[in-house]
Design a protein around this motif. Structure first.
Motif, PDB file in Angstrom:
ATOM      1  N   VAL A 295       0.991  -1.314  -0.022  1.00 51.63           N
ATOM      2  CA  VAL A 295       0.070  -0.122   0.076  1.00 51.63           C
ATOM      3  C   VAL A 295       0.800   1.405  -0.036  1.00 51.63           C
ATOM      4  N   PHE A 296       1.858   1.145   0.955  1.00 48.58           N
ATOM      5  CA  PHE A 296       2.855   2.493   1.016  1.00 48.58           C
ATOM      6  C   PHE A 296       3.365   2.772  -0.379  1.00 48.58           C
ATOM      7  N   ILE A 297       4.094   1.779  -0.988  1.00 47.86           N
ATOM      8  CA  ILE A 297       4.650   1.768  -2.297  1.00 47.86           C
ATOM      9  C   ILE A 297       3.795   2.398  -3.358  1.00 47.86           C
ATOM     10  N   LEU A 298       2.712   1.737  -3.601  1.00 48.68           N
ATOM     11  CA  LEU A 298       1.605   2.047  -4.483  1.00 48.68           C
ATOM     12  C   LEU A 298       1.176   3.439  -4.400  1.00 48.68           C
ATOM     13  N   LYS A 299       1.088   4.077  -3.009  1.00 48.83           N
ATOM     14  CA  LYS A 299       0.536   5.505  -2.884  1.00 48.83           C
ATOM     15  C   LYS A 299       1.577   6.449  -2.864  1.00 48.83           C
ATOM     16  N   GLU A 300       2.709   5.924  -2.176  1.00 50.68           N
ATOM     17  CA  GLU A 300       3.768   7.037  -1.952  1.00 50.68           C
ATOM     18  C   GLU A 300       4.460   7.485  -3.105  1.00 50.68           C
TER      19      GLU A 300
ATOM     20  N   HIS B  55      -6.607   5.204  -3.218  1.00 46.97           N
ATOM     21  CA  HIS B  55      -6.678   4.187  -2.404  1.00 46.97           C
ATOM     22  C   HIS B  55      -7.799   3.170  -3.132  1.00 46.97           C
ATOM     23  N   ALA B  56      -8.894   3.627  -3.614  1.00 47.41           N
ATOM     24  CA  ALA B  56      -9.739   2.938  -4.509  1.00 47.41           C
ATOM     25  C   ALA B  56      -9.096   1.765  -5.383  1.00 47.41           C
ATOM     26  N   GLU B  57      -8.012   2.340  -6.109  1.00 48.10           N
ATOM     27  CA  GLU B  57      -7.314   1.624  -6.915  1.00 48.10           C
ATOM     28  C   GLU B  57      -6.395   0.623  -6.273  1.00 48.10           C
TER      29      GLU B  57
ATOM     30  N   MET C 233      -7.015  -3.653  -6.199  1.00 46.65           N
ATOM     31  CA  MET C 233      -5.433  -4.508  -6.619  1.00 46.65           C
ATOM     32  C   MET C 233      -5.244  -5.431  -5.543  1.00 46.65           C
ATOM     33  N   LEU C 234      -5.341  -5.074  -4.295  1.00 45.49           N
ATOM     34  CA  LEU C 234      -5.157  -6.026  -3.147  1.00 45.49           C
ATOM     35  C   LEU C 234      -6.212  -6.976  -2.389  1.00 45.49           C
ATOM     36  N   GLY C 235      -7.531  -6.601  -2.889  1.00 49.75           N
ATOM     37  CA  GLY C 235      -8.839  -7.108  -2.484  1.00 49.75           C
ATOM     38  C   GLY C 235      -8.969  -6.457  -1.142  1.00 49.75           C
ATOM     39  N   LEU C 236      -8.645  -5.246  -0.804  1.00 49.51           N
ATOM     40  CA  LEU C 236      -9.156  -4.600   0.355  1.00 49.51           C
ATOM     41  C   LEU C 236     -10.152  -3.712   0.254  1.00 49.51           C
ATOM     42  N   THR C 237     -10.666  -3.234   1.198  1.00 49.98           N
ATOM     43  CA  THR C 237     -11.750  -1.888   0.828  1.00 49.98           C
ATOM     44  C   THR C 237     -10.662  -0.576   0.937  1.00 49.98           C
ATOM     45  N   PRO C 238     -11.194   0.370   0.318  1.00 54.11           N
ATOM     46  CA  PRO C 238     -10.716   1.782   0.388  1.00 54.11           C
ATOM     47  C   PRO C 238     -10.099   2.218   1.875  1.00 54.11           C
ATOM     48  N   GLU C 239     -10.916   2.054   2.781  1.00 55.67           N
ATOM     49  CA  GLU C 239     -10.752   2.184   4.181  1.00 55.67           C
ATOM     50  C   GLU C 239      -9.370   1.478   4.752  1.00 55.67           C
TER      51      GLU C 239
ATOM     52  N   SER D 230      -7.234   0.267   2.980  1.00 59.87           N
ATOM     53  CA  SER D 230      -5.829   0.836   2.295  1.00 59.87           C
ATOM     54  C   SER D 230      -5.470   2.115   3.050  1.00 59.87           C
ATOM     55  N   ARG D 231      -6.317   2.841   3.420  1.00 58.65           N
ATOM     56  CA  ARG D 231      -6.041   4.490   4.131  1.00 58.65           C
ATOM     57  C   ARG D 231      -5.263   3.902   5.563  1.00 58.65           C
ATOM     58  N   GLN D 232      -5.875   2.985   5.992  1.00 53.32           N
ATOM     59  CA  GLN D 232      -5.450   2.501   7.587  1.00 53.32           C
ATOM     60  C   GLN D 232      -4.087   1.964   7.482  1.00 53.32           C
ATOM     61  N   LEU D 233      -3.617   1.088   6.576  1.00 56.77           N
ATOM     62  CA  LEU D 233      -2.431   0.430   6.268  1.00 56.77           C
ATOM     63  C   LEU D 233      -1.698   1.662   5.894  1.00 56.77           C
TER      64      LEU D 233
END
Length: 300
Positions: free
Chosen positions: A122-127, A133-135, A139-145, A147-150
């Motif tokens: 998550v950090f690499i994809l975002k940063e 976060h929706a994307e 990709m990872l089978g998560l919820t956007p929330e 992803s934000r928490q991670l």
């Protein structure tokens, strides 16, 4: 059957895919293996709406699997573990790095080891790649929330030790060139003037090449180590068979040490201002294969 269009779509995104995989794994060789596996999965997909999104998803998930499997191997590693260095100057071409920044320095890749595989993804994809976060969630089978928490958890864990590139490539290279001259001459006074008081040195031999088995911290300790290397080189006659050149690896100046023409070590130099704050020496021969291939591919 694989079509020319499928192959072209995948290859068009190869720089991005390699960059994600390398940051995830800290190994260019493993990143290449992941891209090979990803291609096999990609070419079997049907009804592909976004080739880029599908390829990035496959690569990220394959990297997650590898990271989870690598935990045990890292715990058994002999001495300090460092990522596999790669050349990153513009001349190396688009397959080397995309969006180069401090997120690809050896220091930062080591710092990422403190994260869980999911936090790291998550950090690499975002940063580093500015995915939403929706994307990332898709990709990872998560919820956007989730992803934000991670992401926020990863940022908090990395905040204290996160390295920053200072100066310009030219100014950092100038410091590295002074270091080479001082080290080659065994000039203790010059080396002392170049090393920051709290300089650190990490040496990765992986049990396959001689290296310090623990991190060395502080100017006096690092200086004694470097002075000892030079003294042994002179005593054994090795110094007469060694050559040094300065290049760029992982966004920082790197001293390439050759013994009898063979790449023997890569010293990656972290510079703050006009002082060296970190020296990371990669001597594990397995980790020099990729960068040696890069060097051989350079125009003569």
């Amino acid at each position: 059957m694989t079509t020319a269009g499928e192959a072209a779509d995948f290859q068009a995104h190869r720089p991005l895919l390699f960059s994600i995989a390398y940051r995830m794994l800290g190994s260019a060789s493993d990143a290449e293996d992941v891209l090979q596996d990803a291609w096999l999965r990609y070419r079997g997909a049907v009804d592909v709406r976004s080739p880029k999104a599908l390829a990035a998803t496959i690569v990220t998930r394959l990297c997650l699997d590898r990271l989870k499997a690598a935990r045990t191997a890292r715990e058994r590693y002999v001495g300090p573990w460092l990522p596999e260095p790669v050349l990153t100057s513009p001349a190396e071409g688009p397959d080397v790095m995309l969006q180069r920044s401090e997120s690809v320095t050896l220091a930062f890749l080591v710092l990422l080891e403190a994260l869980s595989p999911e936090e790291r993804a998550v950090f690499i994809l975002k940063e580093a790649f500015d995915y939403e976060h929706a994307e990332i969630a898709e990709m990872l089978g998560l919820t956007p929330e989730n992803s934000r928490q991670l992401f926020h958890r990863a940022k908090a864990r990395l905040r204290a030790g996160r390295p920053r590139l200072e100066g310009t490539p030219r100014s950092r290279r100038a410091v590295a060139e002074k270091f080479v001259a001082a080290f080659a001459a065994g000039d203790v006074e010059a080396m002392t003037g170049l090393l920051a008081r709290d300089v650190g040195l990490w040496s990765d031999g992986g049990g396959k090449a001689s290296a310090a088995r623990r991190p060395l911290l502080g100017r006096d300790v690092v200086l004694n180590f470097l002075r000892g290397l030079h003294r042994v080189g002179v005593t054994t006659g090795i110094v007469a068979r060694v050559s040094w050149t300065v290049a760029e690896a992982n966004g920082e100046p790197a001293v390439l040490q050759r013994l009898d023409g063979r790449l023997d070590a890569v010293y990656v130099i972290s510079v703050a201002g006009d002082a060296i704050e970190g020296v990371r020496i990669v001597r594990n021969p397995d980790k020099l294969v990729y960068i040696e291939r890069q060097l051989e591919a350079r125009p003569s």
